[in-house]
Motif scaffolding. Structure first.
Motif, PDB file in Angstrom:
ATOM      1  N   PRO A  13      -9.162   6.726 -26.485  1.00 34.23           N
ATOM      2  CA  PRO A  13      -9.339   6.240 -25.110  1.00 34.23           C
ATOM      3  C   PRO A  13      -7.986   5.902 -24.478  1.00 34.23           C
ATOM      4  N   MET A  14      -8.021   5.592 -23.211  1.00 35.67           N
ATOM      5  CA  MET A  14      -6.782   5.264 -22.498  1.00 35.67           C
ATOM      6  C   MET A  14      -7.057   4.155 -21.483  1.00 35.67           C
ATOM      7  N   ASP A  15      -6.159   3.179 -21.443  1.00 35.34           N
ATOM      8  CA  ASP A  15      -6.258   2.108 -20.437  1.00 35.34           C
ATOM      9  C   ASP A  15      -5.524   2.578 -19.193  1.00 35.34           C
ATOM     10  N   VAL A  16      -6.251   2.712 -18.115  1.00 34.57           N
ATOM     11  CA  VAL A  16      -5.664   3.321 -16.911  1.00 34.57           C
ATOM     12  C   VAL A  16      -5.649   2.309 -15.772  1.00 34.57           C
ATOM     13  N   VAL A  17      -4.892   2.642 -14.738  1.00 33.41           N
ATOM     14  CA  VAL A  17      -4.711   1.734 -13.591  1.00 33.41           C
ATOM     15  C   VAL A  17      -4.944   2.544 -12.316  1.00 33.41           C
ATOM     16  N   THR A  55      -1.720   6.911 -15.437  1.00 42.63           N
ATOM     17  CA  THR A  55      -1.609   6.591 -16.861  1.00 42.63           C
ATOM     18  C   THR A  55      -0.832   5.279 -17.009  1.00 42.63           C
ATOM     19  N   PRO A  56      -1.000   4.624 -18.152  1.00 39.73           N
ATOM     20  CA  PRO A  56      -0.242   3.374 -18.347  1.00 39.73           C
ATOM     21  C   PRO A  56       1.269   3.606 -18.242  1.00 39.73           C
ATOM     22  N   ARG A  57       1.767   4.730 -18.734  1.00 39.97           N
ATOM     23  CA  ARG A  57       3.226   4.972 -18.659  1.00 39.97           C
ATOM     24  C   ARG A  57       3.695   5.092 -17.219  1.00 39.97           C
ATOM     25  N   LEU A  58       2.915   5.821 -16.391  1.00 39.20           N
ATOM     26  CA  LEU A  58       3.308   5.965 -14.985  1.00 39.20           C
ATOM     27  C   LEU A  58       3.229   4.612 -14.277  1.00 39.20           C
ATOM     28  N   ALA A  59       2.169   3.857 -14.594  1.00 40.54           N
ATOM     29  CA  ALA A  59       2.009   2.548 -13.958  1.00 40.54           C
ATOM     30  C   ALA A  59       3.182   1.636 -14.313  1.00 40.54           C
ATOM     31  N   GLN A  60       3.599   1.703 -15.583  1.00 44.23           N
ATOM     32  CA  GLN A  60       4.744   0.863 -16.006  1.00 44.23           C
ATOM     33  C   GLN A  60       6.030   1.298 -15.312  1.00 44.23           C
ATOM     34  N   LEU A  61       6.208   2.601 -15.209  1.00 50.89           N
ATOM     35  CA  LEU A  61       7.420   3.111 -14.550  1.00 50.89           C
ATOM     36  C   LEU A  61       7.453   2.671 -13.089  1.00 50.89           C
ATOM     37  N   GLN A  62       6.288   2.751 -12.424  1.00 45.54           N
ATOM     38  CA  GLN A  62       6.226   2.330 -11.015  1.00 45.54           C
ATOM     39  C   GLN A  62       6.580   0.847 -10.886  1.00 45.54           C
ATOM     40  N   GLU A  63       6.013   0.045 -11.787  1.00 46.17           N
ATOM     41  CA  GLU A  63       6.241  -1.400 -11.752  1.00 46.17           C
ATOM     42  C   GLU A  63       7.728  -1.717 -11.979  1.00 46.17           C
ATOM     43  N   LYS A  64       8.297  -1.058 -13.002  1.00 41.90           N
ATOM     44  CA  LYS A  64       9.693  -1.298 -13.367  1.00 41.90           C
ATOM     45  C   LYS A  64      10.634  -0.877 -12.234  1.00 41.90           C
ATOM     46  N   ARG A  65      10.420   0.326 -11.705  1.00 41.36           N
ATOM     47  CA  ARG A  65      11.302   0.823 -10.646  1.00 41.36           C
ATOM     48  C   ARG A  65      11.146  -0.031  -9.380  1.00 41.36           C
ATOM     49  N   GLY A  66       9.905  -0.473  -9.132  1.00 39.43           N
ATOM     50  CA  GLY A  66       9.666  -1.316  -7.960  1.00 39.43           C
ATOM     51  C   GLY A  66      10.440  -2.631  -8.074  1.00 39.43           C
ATOM     52  N   LEU A  67      10.397  -3.233  -9.264  1.00 41.78           N
ATOM     53  CA  LEU A  67      11.120  -4.487  -9.483  1.00 41.78           C
ATOM     54  C   LEU A  67      12.623  -4.286  -9.353  1.00 41.78           C
ATOM     55  N   GLN A  68      13.112  -3.168  -9.935  1.00 39.50           N
ATOM     56  CA  GLN A  68      14.559  -2.894  -9.834  1.00 39.50           C
ATOM     57  C   GLN A  68      15.006  -2.790  -8.386  1.00 39.50           C
ATOM     58  N   GLU A  69      14.161  -2.109  -7.561  1.00 41.66           N
ATOM     59  CA  GLU A  69      14.536  -1.971  -6.150  1.00 41.66           C
ATOM     60  C   GLU A  69      14.573  -3.332  -5.473  1.00 41.66           C
ATOM     61  N   GLU A 104       0.821  -1.209   0.000  1.00 41.31           N
ATOM     62  CA  GLU A 104       0.000   0.000   0.000  1.00 41.31           C
ATOM     63  C   GLU A 104       0.860   1.267   0.000  1.00 41.31           C
ATOM     64  N   LYS A 105       2.083   1.145   0.503  1.00 41.27           N
ATOM     65  CA  LYS A 105       2.918   2.334   0.673  1.00 41.27           C
ATOM     66  C   LYS A 105       3.819   2.648  -0.512  1.00 41.27           C
ATOM     67  N   LEU A 106       3.707   1.854  -1.589  1.00 44.10           N
ATOM     68  CA  LEU A 106       4.487   2.088  -2.797  1.00 44.10           C
ATOM     69  C   LEU A 106       4.289   3.534  -3.273  1.00 44.10           C
ATOM     70  N   THR A 107       5.379   4.234  -3.546  1.00 46.95           N
ATOM     71  CA  THR A 107       5.247   5.631  -3.978  1.00 46.95           C
ATOM     72  C   THR A 107       5.213   5.725  -5.502  1.00 46.95           C
ATOM     73  N   LEU A 108       4.948   6.933  -6.001  1.00 46.14           N
ATOM     74  CA  LEU A 108       4.853   7.163  -7.450  1.00 46.14           C
ATOM     75  C   LEU A 108       6.108   7.896  -7.925  1.00 46.14           C
ATOM     76  N   PRO A 109       6.874   7.244  -8.807  1.00 46.30           N
ATOM     77  CA  PRO A 109       8.150   7.851  -9.210  1.00 46.30           C
ATOM     78  C   PRO A 109       7.977   8.921 -10.299  1.00 46.30           C
ATOM     79  N   GLY A 110       8.972   9.786 -10.416  1.00 41.03           N
ATOM     80  CA  GLY A 110       9.062  10.699 -11.566  1.00 41.03           C
ATOM     81  C   GLY A 110       8.378  12.046 -11.367  1.00 41.03           C
TER      82      GLY A 110
END
Lengths: 478, 478
Positions: free
Chosen positions: A385-389, A459-473, A349-355
């Motif tokens: 349209p946009m696929d959002v998370v 947005t999908p780009r932000l969601a992907q960035l969060q996922e990617k950075r989270g995995l890297q950490e 729940e505490k995952l932050t939003l990067p960028g």
């Protein structure tokens, strides 16, 4: 007087001194956001930006401050020298005061030398957490009162002097009409309100004399406290005697205040007596341990009340006295390269939003009906349209698709160095703007109990960035 | 900066102006007391007197203040002129800061021109309600922690700047060892405490680098935050690497801080790893949403914790965020005659205590064991034996007899005009005095849950006066 630049947790100084010795070229980007809404509400009314701007414009350290910091024997001279010649060199963007905002949205973003941005954490959170908390509570209370004015009466139970004064400011942003606090009234242009205390009544031989003396001094401002002895047997009959005398002398009595007992029954009885005596215009004010639920009950019972004075439960937000806003690193900028940063945690729940980000309010196309907010990277163009998370990592049905919408950016430029770029409107202009913004979000999200959730997407780009950075950490730990 | 003399409810000014026009010769005597203890405790730790004295000594109105008050069109010129040339002319007596006090005891009594005494109500309540609330909460938390030091960490969640700063002062009075708030540390001579935030870790490519850089800058002050990624797999092992390097270079590592997750399990795991690596002296600090109950549970579970950092739950007293102290008229003095005053109310519990009073702590003869307090009229000599009455009007078994006791007066002279008569000790002297006073009251009254009641009596003369004045007031209504 105190220099609020020193209102900083020691570790901010320790880290700033550490950055000065290690990574001096980096810029930091920090976001302020919260995860939980007080009182299980759905939104927070953002407040405190004016004091944030004033604090940052004036951010400096006196010789005595620097000497004190030197005495701690923790900091290098190059850092103390930096503080002695501090020049504010950051950019601030923020959502305007009065805006209803939601969990995880960056309310304020600050970008500048990492050392500086670190130093502001405690003070900025202190100001924004406090004022947003009280504005939010005030909005709940004014919502319950409908069109009846709320007077903020809490100075004596506030948590210290600035809690009273900035709390009164926030209360007006949240919809209050006036304050009893003269300092806040003077400072922020708020109408000052109040009647008399029981001490006035007791200082005279009897209630009737006390009322008469008051009417002599304030013939056009006679609002009488009627519960010192017995509201219906003594207070209201005595008030009516004095009102009659005032009327005969050509004055218009204001009304009465009831501060104890069963307010609903007493107000009904008082209304009958006042009406029967020809004082249909005399207002009845209630006070004494009121909050949004008591006010709603009183009005549901048909209590004929015209105004409410609300004290400790508003000024301390007593049922939910903390807004836990946080200040999190979103990016480091190194020689022009933006390196998005994320805080992973044992609790998802505490995952932050990067960028670097922007928040948009989404409206059904060509209407003023907002249906969701979306957090995007600041250089993104929103698709249709946009696929959002959903931004909440533990929400259900996180993936949605949106279309046919208009998007309005919420964060705006506030400061570039000490140049203030944003309008900083007066409190009643903020209140008015806040009411407009509230009309645009669904009514069901504004219920006092079990409000509907208002969706906040990424947005999908932000969601992907969060996922990617989270995995890297997580990788980095193995 | 703001003039706190203006931090006053409008009605205080309205009444003061009214007194100026009607009963100018009278002196007022007001008591500050409370009826309910926060968190269902049995006592409150009295705090705030130093700021009360400073405010009263400096009580004045600027030209701008007077001009603002004139603009309200409520006040006569003779009153505005009085304010412009305000001369503090009251006597203040009070119970020293740090004293454990009980419901209905006059903590502070002020006597002087009725107009003046009325004006101070809001500011004095604001200061004393706030600081006494936080000192009381701090006492609960330090009680739970036993001999482990508590660091006050709440600045970012306090209700505004002065809530943070005076709250930190009060926290030390209530037993805290240090504060993260640098302004409070500077202002009140409190040790400043803190480690690092997650932002420091994130600002570097990885945790080990971040720890190493910290150790470079603070080789003798290396307290490392170990929960950014994974406490036991990453944080503690990396800390041990850096501690080993520090040790080899001749430095002594301080310890680690854990700010999330299951603190008890993580601390046990961390302790094992640290001990196995030869760092038995490295301290473990816990933070994250701690309060008295969590600390008690952690210690009961045997969590090997050395320090606690306590934030929002202390600085806002979040489970009980209001101390409802009141300021009530106890007497009017007219041409030298004392006229005791009482506030009757629909609720018998709210009956006030009339007259000029003193509070005594009663000890079993020739011991330091306090067993009750008694409120007496200030000109009374206490009898042995004495038939006493509980001060709480709704207590059971109100009538008791006491004998074989020593009595120590609690209120002492504080101000006579702007002359300060009382010692105003530093915060750690107050803390020490407070601990001594707590040792004198029964341990069972200090339990966190369901504490024993500590009796507060009235002398027979005070009880009779209360009864008589109460009846007179009721008579007057008929």
């Amino acid at each position: 007087m105190d220099n609020l630049s020193m209102l900083t947790d020691l570790y901010e100084f320790s880290m700033a001194n550490g950055y000065r010795q290690t990574i001096t070229d980096e810029q930091g980007v920090f976001d302020i956001f919260f995860r939980k809404v007080p009182d299980n509400g759905s939104f927070v009314i953002c407040a405190g930006l004016q004091q944030v701007v004033e604090s940052l414009k004036d951010f400096h350290f006196t010789k005595a401050d620097v000497a004190y910091l030197r005495s701690l024997k923790l900091f290098k001279e190059n850092f103390l020298d930096y503080l002695a010649h501090f020049q504010f060199d950051c950019k601030v963007t923020a959502i305007p005061e009065g805006t209803p905002v939601f969990a995880r949205e960056p309310l304020l973003t600050i970008q500048g030398p990492l050392l500086q941005t670190q130093l502001f954490e405690t003070l900025l959170l202190n100001i924004m957490n406090h004022q947003s908390l009280i504005a939010t509570k005030a909005r709940r209370i004014t919502f319950a009162a409908g069109d009846k004015p709320i007077m903020e009466f809490g100075a004596r139970r506030a948590q210290g002097p600035s809690s009273a004064t900035f709390g009164a400011r926030a209360a007006v942003i949240g919809g209050c009409a006036s304050t009893s606090n003269v300092l806040a009234a003077q400072k922020f242009g708020i109408p000052a309100a109040g009647t008399m205390a029981h001490a006035w009544i007791e200082a005279f031989p009897d209630e009737l004399t006390a009322f008469r003396k008051w009417a002599e001094v304030y013939p056009d401002n006679a609002s009488l406290l009627v519960d010192t002895y017995d509201v219906l047997k003594s207070g209201v009959p005595n008030a009516i005697k004095v009102f009659t005398e005032l009327k005969e002398a050509g004055h218009k009595p204001v009304g009465i205040r009831i501060d104890s007992g069963d307010i609903s029954q007493l107000a009904k009885g008082a209304r009958k007596l006042l009406d029967a005596a020809g004082f249909q215009d005399a207002k009845i004010t209630a006070s004494n341990a009121l909050d949004e639920h008591v006010i709603q009950s009183l009005l549901n019972e048909g209590a004929p009340l015209d105004n409410f004075g609300v004290g400790e439960k508003l000024i301390t937000s007593s049922t939910s006295p903390v807004l836990s806003g946080v200040y999190k690193l979103a990016a480091i900028i190194q020689h022009g390269d933006v390196i998005p940063k994320i805080k992973v945690s044992a609790s998802r729940e505490k995952l932050t939003l990067p960028g670097l980000k922007q928040v948009y309010r989404l409206y059904r196309a060509n209407t003023h009906e907002a249906f969701a907010d979306i957090i995007a990277l600041s250089d993104e163009v929103l698709d249709h349209p946009m696929d959002v998370v959903k931004a909440n990592p533990i929400a259900t049905e996180r993936h949605q698709s949106i279309d046919q919408y208009d998007a309005k950016p919420l964060q705006e430029a506030v400061m570039d160095g000490t140049t203030v770029q944003a309008d900083l409107p007066g409190v009643f202009d903020i209140q008015k703007y806040s009411k407009q913004m509230l009309q645009e979000i669904p009514a069901a999200t504004q219920r006092l109990v079990n409000p509907d959730e208002y969706p906040v997407y990424m947005t999908p780009r932000l969601a992907q960035l969060q996922e990617k950075r989270g995995l890297q950490e997580k990788e980095s730990v193995r």
